[in-house]
Design a protein around this motif. Structure first.
Motif, PDB file in Angstrom:
ATOM      1  N   UNK A  21      33.655  51.172  39.094  1.00 31.99           N
ATOM      2  CA  UNK A  21      33.541  49.919  39.846  1.00 31.99           C
ATOM      3  C   UNK A  21      32.103  49.415  39.841  1.00 31.99           C
ATOM      4  N   UNK A  22      31.928  48.155  39.446  1.00 32.86           N
ATOM      5  CA  UNK A  22      30.611  47.502  39.479  1.00 32.86           C
ATOM      6  C   UNK A  22      30.597  46.533  40.649  1.00 32.86           C
ATOM      7  N   UNK A  23      29.616  46.696  41.544  1.00 35.95           N
ATOM      8  CA  UNK A  23      29.520  45.851  42.737  1.00 35.95           C
ATOM      9  C   UNK A  23      28.524  44.720  42.503  1.00 35.95           C
ATOM     10  N   UNK A  24      28.675  43.661  43.288  1.00 33.58           N
ATOM     11  CA  UNK A  24      27.839  42.480  43.098  1.00 33.58           C
ATOM     12  C   UNK A  24      26.413  42.687  43.591  1.00 33.58           C
ATOM     13  N   UNK A  25      26.237  43.541  44.611  1.00 34.77           N
ATOM     14  CA  UNK A  25      24.926  43.712  45.223  1.00 34.77           C
ATOM     15  C   UNK A  25      24.316  45.054  44.851  1.00 34.77           C
ATOM     16  N   UNK A  26      23.023  45.038  44.582  1.00 33.73           N
ATOM     17  CA  UNK A  26      22.284  46.287  44.392  1.00 33.73           C
ATOM     18  C   UNK A  26      22.071  46.931  45.765  1.00 33.73           C
ATOM     19  N   UNK A  27      21.557  48.148  45.770  1.00 34.14           N
ATOM     20  CA  UNK A  27      21.323  48.833  47.048  1.00 34.14           C
ATOM     21  C   UNK A  27      20.384  48.029  47.944  1.00 34.14           C
ATOM     22  N   UNK A  58      30.934  39.760  49.798  1.00 35.25           N
ATOM     23  CA  UNK A  58      29.687  39.794  49.030  1.00 35.25           C
ATOM     24  C   UNK A  58      29.665  40.872  47.949  1.00 35.25           C
ATOM     25  N   UNK A  59      30.382  41.986  48.175  1.00 32.61           N
ATOM     26  CA  UNK A  59      30.322  43.104  47.234  1.00 32.61           C
ATOM     27  C   UNK A  59      31.397  43.023  46.153  1.00 32.61           C
ATOM     28  N   UNK A  60      32.570  42.478  46.508  1.00 36.94           N
ATOM     29  CA  UNK A  60      33.706  42.495  45.582  1.00 36.94           C
ATOM     30  C   UNK A  60      34.053  41.132  45.000  1.00 36.94           C
ATOM     31  N   UNK A 113      37.474  39.453  38.008  1.00 34.56           N
ATOM     32  CA  UNK A 113      37.848  38.817  36.739  1.00 34.56           C
ATOM     33  C   UNK A 113      39.247  39.295  36.360  1.00 34.56           C
ATOM     34  N   UNK A 114      39.724  38.869  35.225  1.00 35.35           N
ATOM     35  CA  UNK A 114      41.110  39.183  34.840  1.00 35.35           C
ATOM     36  C   UNK A 114      41.351  40.676  34.657  1.00 35.35           C
ATOM     37  N   UNK A 115      40.332  41.413  34.256  1.00 35.23           N
ATOM     38  CA  UNK A 115      40.535  42.841  33.961  1.00 35.23           C
ATOM     39  C   UNK A 115      40.496  43.729  35.208  1.00 35.23           C
ATOM     40  N   UNK A 116      39.760  43.301  36.242  1.00 38.00           N
ATOM     41  CA  UNK A 116      39.632  44.168  37.429  1.00 38.00           C
ATOM     42  C   UNK A 116      40.292  43.595  38.680  1.00 38.00           C
ATOM     43  N   UNK A 117      41.012  42.488  38.520  1.00 35.12           N
ATOM     44  CA  UNK A 117      41.582  41.806  39.682  1.00 35.12           C
ATOM     45  C   UNK A 117      42.503  42.725  40.502  1.00 35.12           C
ATOM     46  N   UNK A 118      43.324  43.512  39.832  1.00 36.05           N
ATOM     47  CA  UNK A 118      44.270  44.387  40.535  1.00 36.05           C
ATOM     48  C   UNK A 118      43.524  45.435  41.360  1.00 36.05           C
ATOM     49  N   UNK A 119      42.514  46.069  40.739  1.00 27.47           N
ATOM     50  CA  UNK A 119      41.758  47.102  41.447  1.00 27.47           C
ATOM     51  C   UNK A 119      41.006  46.534  42.639  1.00 27.47           C
ATOM     52  N   UNK A 120      40.314  45.403  42.445  1.00 25.74           N
ATOM     53  CA  UNK A 120      39.535  44.822  43.527  1.00 25.74           C
ATOM     54  C   UNK A 120      40.427  44.289  44.649  1.00 25.74           C
ATOM     55  N   UNK A 121      41.612  43.825  44.300  1.00 24.19           N
ATOM     56  CA  UNK A 121      42.553  43.355  45.319  1.00 24.19           C
ATOM     57  C   UNK A 121      42.975  44.496  46.233  1.00 24.19           C
ATOM     58  N   UNK A 122      43.205  45.667  45.656  1.00 24.20           N
ATOM     59  CA  UNK A 122      43.574  46.847  46.448  1.00 24.20           C
ATOM     60  C   UNK A 122      42.430  47.245  47.382  1.00 24.20           C
ATOM     61  N   UNK A 123      41.216  47.263  46.856  1.00 22.67           N
ATOM     62  CA  UNK A 123      40.054  47.636  47.656  1.00 22.67           C
ATOM     63  C   UNK A 123      39.814  46.631  48.777  1.00 22.67           C
ATOM     64  N   UNK A 124      39.968  45.351  48.458  1.00 21.64           N
ATOM     65  CA  UNK A 124      39.777  44.313  49.472  1.00 21.64           C
ATOM     66  C   UNK A 124      40.847  44.429  50.549  1.00 21.64           C
ATOM     67  N   UNK A 125      42.061  44.785  50.145  1.00 19.78           N
ATOM     68  CA  UNK A 125      43.151  44.936  51.113  1.00 19.78           C
ATOM     69  C   UNK A 125      42.867  46.096  52.070  1.00 19.78           C
TER      70      UNK A 125
END
Length: 307
Positions: A33-39, A157-159, A164-176
């Motif tokens: 998983x690549x997040x939008x924000x650095x530490x 801010x992080x997710x 994008x099309x390739x990670x939408x399913x994974x990020x949707x689960x995490x956001x849920x």
């Protein structure tokens, strides 16, 4: 120490702990998983959240002086240890810093519109302290939402910028999952606000407030809190059955440290009558909230070592 009381440092520590856990103990542990924000950028996000929340607590303390002198004289800071004008300066400073950092981060991730979120939260907290708090249940809902928004903002801010099309399913689960925690935080905080209103009933009445216990009486408000406590208990049992039955340590943890204290609350609230009892029950719910937040660490560790 007086300054720390003014900004309600214990509540701020709870928000900071929650946001740090979700970022470092949950999202950063997801493989690939690549997040939008650095530490560093994420620490800035936490700082922005804390500044806005601190500003809300300061303006609430300013407006609550008369109520606190009756209900919680030991907590009175404004006008006693810190002048009202100084408190207003702290309030303005906190909001300027919080909104400025929010604006910077929003533009950094290419979502300038996200900066409006910080402005809306700051404005809502001001309206809550100056007028909405006196409205039946509206104030309770706003305070309960504050912690929930602090969870949701992590996903925003992080997710969200990374979808994008390739990670939408994974990020949707995490956001849920983040939304599930936000709902849990709202339920517990909402019940706790009602319990605190019962505890502070005398001071609120003398200040012209229209809280639930003032509107329907202390006994009926206590029964409402009792009935509402069934909602997180039933919801958690259903959630565990649907999603966490395979995680043995998580199951034991939630039963012992979240559902157990909620059942204790349920038993005690039915017969509670004194201010001391309601203060104790408010602390029980605060611990439920803390242990509920810490469960994300338990879930991550259980999945990593025994999943």
């Amino acid at each position: 120490m007086h300054f720390l009381k003014l900004i309600r440092y214990q509540n701020l520590l709870m928000i900071a702990l929650m946001q740090l856990l979700f970022h470092y103990a949950f999202l950063k542990q997801q493989p690939g998983l690549v997040l939008a924000l650095s530490d560093f950028q994420y620490i800035l996000l936490v700082m922005a959240t804390l500044c806005i929340a601190a500003g809300g607590f300061v303006i609430n303390n300013i407006m609550d002086q008369d109520t606190d002198r009756i209900s919680k004289p030991e907590n009175v800071v404004v006008g006693k240890s810190i002048s009202e004008s100084m408190a207003y300066n702290i309030y303005i400073g906190c909001n300027i810093v919080g909104v400025t950092i929010g604006f910077y981060l929003s533009n950094l991730i290419g979502k300038a519109g996200f900066s409006a979120l910080f402005i809306v939260i700051a404005a809502t907290l001001y309206l809550y302290a100056t007028s909405l708090k006196q409205s039946l249940l509206i104030g309770n809902i706003i305070v309960a939402l504050l912690l929930s928004v602090s969870v949701i903002i992590v996903g925003i801010f992080d997710l969200f910028p990374m979808i994008n099309d390739t990670n939408q399913a994974q990020l949707s689960i995490l956001f849920r999952i983040l939304l599930d925690y936000a709902v849990f935080a709202f339920m517990i905080n909402f019940i706790r606000e009602i319990v605190k209103d019962i505890e502070d009933m005398d001071g609120d009445y003398n200040s012209g407030m229209n809280t639930l216990p003032i509107a329907i009486g202390k006994a009926r408000a206590t029964k409402v809190a009792f009935a509402l406590a069934f909602i997180p208990i039933v919801s958690l049992l259903y959630y565990i059955n649907q999603n966490l039955m395979g995680l043995q340590f998580v199951l034991l943890y939630l039963l012992a440290f979240v559902i157990g204290p909620l059942l204790y609350f349920l038993i005690k609230i039915w017969s509670a009558k004194t201010k001391m009892e309601f203060r104790h029950l408010s602390m029980v719910l605060k611990l439920v909230l803390l242990f509920g937040i810490l469960s994300i660490l338990v879930i991550t560790l259980n999945m990593h070592y025994h999943g």
